[in-house]
Design a protein around this motif. Structure first.
Motif, PDB file in Angstrom:
ATOM      1  N   ALA A 153     -81.457 109.581   4.455  1.00 17.60           N
ATOM      2  CA  ALA A 153     -80.292 110.402   3.750  1.00 17.60           C
ATOM      3  C   ALA A 153     -79.171 109.663   3.691  1.00 17.60           C
ATOM      4  O   ALA A 153     -78.459 109.072   4.518  1.00 17.60           O
ATOM      5  N   THR A 154     -78.454 109.385   2.614  1.00 22.45           N
ATOM      6  CA  THR A 154     -77.151 108.614   2.102  1.00 22.45           C
ATOM      7  C   THR A 154     -75.996 109.611   1.851  1.00 22.45           C
ATOM      8  O   THR A 154     -74.725 109.280   1.832  1.00 22.45           O
ATOM      9  N   GLY A 155     -76.342 111.013   1.594  1.00 19.00           N
ATOM     10  CA  GLY A 155     -75.193 111.784   1.049  1.00 19.00           C
ATOM     11  C   GLY A 155     -74.770 111.364  -0.279  1.00 19.00           C
ATOM     12  O   GLY A 155     -75.257 110.684  -1.239  1.00 19.00           O
ATOM     13  N   THR A 156     -73.395 111.298  -0.387  1.00 19.44           N
ATOM     14  CA  THR A 156     -72.595 110.837  -1.454  1.00 19.44           C
ATOM     15  C   THR A 156     -71.983 109.465  -1.156  1.00 19.44           C
ATOM     16  O   THR A 156     -70.993 109.031  -1.886  1.00 19.44           O
ATOM     17  N   LEU A 185     -55.766 118.281  -2.041  1.00 23.86           N
ATOM     18  CA  LEU A 185     -56.893 118.063  -3.102  1.00 23.86           C
ATOM     19  C   LEU A 185     -57.406 116.216  -2.827  1.00 23.86           C
ATOM     20  O   LEU A 185     -58.773 116.264  -2.682  1.00 23.86           O
ATOM     21  N   SER A 186     -56.443 115.468  -2.379  1.00 25.03           N
ATOM     22  CA  SER A 186     -57.106 114.099  -1.823  1.00 25.03           C
ATOM     23  C   SER A 186     -57.914 114.224  -0.629  1.00 25.03           C
ATOM     24  O   SER A 186     -58.671 113.552  -0.242  1.00 25.03           O
ATOM     25  N   ALA A 187     -57.490 115.249   0.306  1.00 25.19           N
ATOM     26  CA  ALA A 187     -58.440 115.507   1.579  1.00 25.19           C
ATOM     27  C   ALA A 187     -59.722 115.919   1.266  1.00 25.19           C
ATOM     28  O   ALA A 187     -60.724 115.713   1.772  1.00 25.19           O
ATOM     29  N   PHE A 188     -59.680 116.706   0.235  1.00 24.97           N
ATOM     30  CA  PHE A 188     -60.989 117.436  -0.347  1.00 24.97           C
ATOM     31  C   PHE A 188     -61.951 116.538  -0.910  1.00 24.97           C
ATOM     32  O   PHE A 188     -63.053 116.392  -0.621  1.00 24.97           O
ATOM     33  N   VAL A 189     -61.504 115.789  -1.681  1.00 17.90           N
ATOM     34  CA  VAL A 189     -62.311 114.588  -2.273  1.00 17.90           C
ATOM     35  C   VAL A 189     -62.660 113.555  -1.571  1.00 17.90           C
ATOM     36  O   VAL A 189     -63.565 112.543  -1.906  1.00 17.90           O
ATOM     37  N   ILE A 190     -62.267 113.332  -0.261  1.00 20.74           N
ATOM     38  CA  ILE A 190     -62.626 112.173   0.605  1.00 20.74           C
ATOM     39  C   ILE A 190     -63.895 112.106   0.671  1.00 20.74           C
ATOM     40  O   ILE A 190     -64.613 110.820   0.569  1.00 20.74           O
ATOM     41  N   PRO A 191     -64.751 113.297   1.298  1.00 18.95           N
ATOM     42  CA  PRO A 191     -66.289 112.823   1.241  1.00 18.95           C
ATOM     43  C   PRO A 191     -67.228 112.530   0.052  1.00 18.95           C
ATOM     44  O   PRO A 191     -68.251 112.046   0.218  1.00 18.95           O
ATOM     45  N   ILE A 192     -66.812 112.869  -1.085  1.00 16.90           N
ATOM     46  CA  ILE A 192     -67.477 112.478  -2.319  1.00 16.90           C
ATOM     47  C   ILE A 192     -67.962 111.147  -2.515  1.00 16.90           C
ATOM     48  O   ILE A 192     -68.942 110.955  -3.063  1.00 16.90           O
ATOM     49  N   GLU A 193     -66.920 110.252  -2.220  1.00 15.44           N
ATOM     50  CA  GLU A 193     -67.079 108.871  -2.510  1.00 15.44           C
ATOM     51  C   GLU A 193     -67.984 108.470  -3.804  1.00 15.44           C
ATOM     52  O   GLU A 193     -67.288 108.571  -4.837  1.00 15.44           O
ATOM     53  N   ARG A 194     -69.314 108.234  -3.636  1.00 19.98           N
ATOM     54  CA  ARG A 194     -69.855 107.719  -4.753  1.00 19.98           C
ATOM     55  C   ARG A 194     -70.165 108.677  -5.826  1.00 19.98           C
ATOM     56  O   ARG A 194     -70.325 108.297  -7.160  1.00 19.98           O
ATOM     57  N   LEU A 195     -69.992 109.931  -5.715  1.00 16.32           N
ATOM     58  CA  LEU A 195     -69.930 110.958  -6.661  1.00 16.32           C
ATOM     59  C   LEU A 195     -68.636 110.916  -7.730  1.00 16.32           C
ATOM     60  O   LEU A 195     -68.737 111.146  -8.577  1.00 16.32           O
ATOM     61  N   GLY A 196     -67.686 110.452  -6.832  1.00 20.87           N
ATOM     62  CA  GLY A 196     -66.451 110.451  -7.556  1.00 20.87           C
ATOM     63  C   GLY A 196     -66.070 109.108  -8.332  1.00 20.87           C
ATOM     64  O   GLY A 196     -65.002 108.836  -8.796  1.00 20.87           O
TER      65      GLY A 196
END
Length: 482
Positions: A205-208, A44-55
């Protein structure tokens, strides 16, 4: 725990709304599951790596910053330590972790003399989090299966964000530069950049993440792994899916509208070709050219205005490029006065005082070079620990790949390690023109930890019960056959 939880739930339900109470129950159940299954928590920690600002639960300017990544990461660490204590598992402390620990101590020391204490505290919190995440990975990853699953989770989240970025670019409304990092704009992934007067306002584009360059380097790290799955996938659907995801990543890279991303993206491709992760054939070259032409036809005008205009890559036309040379000159002068101890972690306000050019008119900026910025932060001793850490991480990845090649030949695990090496090295090169390790690049830390864990696992498996090394046995067998 049940008695306390029951009383707390009874009291809380009379004060909270039903939705919040339901969320609390779900959160408690999820927390319990993560505590019972350390591997689930790690994935789960690997999955949430890219969300950054969203999290993140507050604006980027809030200190200390609380985020979903930190909560999940700490939950995974707590779960693993609990299981390790119950099963009496010996904890690992390898060379990269110890070297980075020396750098962390250097950052901690700057808290006592930092010119900007608040920035130094923030930097210390960041590097301490990196240390805990690295410690978790090198201890929990003890087989090839879990390493691969963790990377898959990371890639899946990256692709989901990539699809959302495509939608937001073409159908959403871009935010202003001052709105980046605001919780109110957490679902906005495109912004209007006005940092270069020569170019005017351009869409990026900045993504998350909180910056187009950060989003770009996060995407660049994933590209070798999509090539890995397209090369080693056991079925045609897996290979086709990997290539489709790679196209989404490449299109997002173009939408970042960042010249450094374009340049180092080309470097990453050349590395993949050089290491034969991407083998060129006439058919693949034709498909690649066709895909590139389609992407160029679909690209919006702002990308041609900034990143794809070759004239913008010259210092005379690019303010950002000219500014970097002035920043590096100022950083060298600053290091000349503070080379022994540095000025404290992540100081944004001292470098402008050393700039000789009036063209760079700002009161808060970093060196835009990770290796110079680290020297500015912590001085020569901390810099040596940091550079030694980076060297050993890449060395471990290289040695692990070499051992797998000797034992298994060009196997799936070998190509996985080649992808790790390319991603790690790409970040090192990217750091020449930006303070890359001052960004929250948890994807890089995931790969660094996996490389170290796989190297350690391979080293421990070299010895067979009868004595001698597997590698030596295989070498002697090969020589006899020859």
């Amino acid at each position: 725990m049940g008695l306390t939880g029951g009383i707390a739930y009874a009291v809380g339900s009379s004060l909270l709304s039903p939705l919040l109470a339901l969320a609390a129950i779900i959160g408690l159940a999820a927390g319990t599951a993560l505590l019972l299954q350390a591997e689930w928590a790690f994935l789960l920690s690997a999955f949430v790596i890219p969300i950054e600002r969203l999290g993140r639960f507050a604006d980027d300017s809030t200190m200390p910053m609380v985020s979903l990544m930190r909560i999940v990461g700490l939950a995974a660490l707590a779960s693993y330590l609990l299981h390790a204590a119950l099963r009496k598992i010996r904890l690992r402390l390898d060379a990269p972790l110890l070297l980075y620990g020396g750098y962390v101590l250097a950052v901690f020391a700057t808290l006592f003399y930092a010119i900007d204490p608040a920035a130094a505290r923030t930097q210390f919190t960041t590097v301490l989090g990196n240390t805990l995440f690295l410690f978790l990975i090198i201890n929990i990853v003890r087989d090839w299966r879990l390493a691969k699953l963790a990377v898959v989770c990371w890639l899946v989240a990256t692709v989901i964000i990539g699809f959302y970025q495509l939608y937001d670019w073409h159908f959403g409304q871009a935010m202003a530069p001052e709105e980046i990092g605001s919780v109110d704009k957490r679902f906005v992934t495109t912004w209007d950049s006005v940092e270069e007067a020569e170019l005017g306002s351009v869409r990026r584009a900045t993504g998350t993440t909180s910056n187009a360059a950060v989003y770009g380097i996060n995407l660049l790290m994933t590209a070798p792994f999509f090539l890995f799955f397209s090369k080693t996938g056991r079925t045609l659907p897996i290979r086709v899916t990997a290539l489709g995801c790679l196209l989404v990543v490449i299109y997002n890279l173009l939408l970042t509208n960042t010249r450094a991303v374009m340049l180092f993206g080309a470097v990453a491709i050349l590395l993949c070709i050089g290491r034969k992760l991407l083998e060129l054939t006439p058919a693949r070259i034709g498909l690649g050219v066709a895909a590139l032409l389609i992407a160029l036809a679909l690209l919006p005008a702002p990308v041609y205005q900034r990143a794809l205009d070759l004239s913008n890559y010259s210092p005379s036309k690019s303010y950002n490029l000219r500014g970097r040379f002035y920043l590096w000159q100022g950083a060298v002068a600053l290091i000349g006065e503070h080379w022994m101890t540095g000025v404290g972690g992540a100081n944004w306000h001292i470098l402008p005082k050393y700039l000789r050019s009036s063209e760079v008119d700002t009161d808060a900026i970093m060196c835009h070079n990770e290796y110079l910025q680290t020297m500015v932060d912590v001085g020569i001793a901390g810099w040596c620990f940091f550079v030694a850490f980076l060297t050993v991480v890449l060395l471990y990845a290289h040695r692990a790949g070499k051992m797998v090649r000797v034992r298994e030949g060009p196997s799936e695990r070998y190509w996985f390690l080649v992808a790790c090496q390319i991603s790690l090295l790409t970040v090192y090169l990217f750091g020449v023109q930006v303070d890359v390790f001052h960004f929250p690049l948890k994807g890089w830390w995931l790969l660094a930890g996996i490389s170290g864990a796989m190297y350690r696992e391979l080293m421990e498996s070299r010895w067979v019960p009868g004595g001698g090394e597997v590698e030596e046995i295989q070498n002697r067998t090969a020589s006899s056959l020859a």
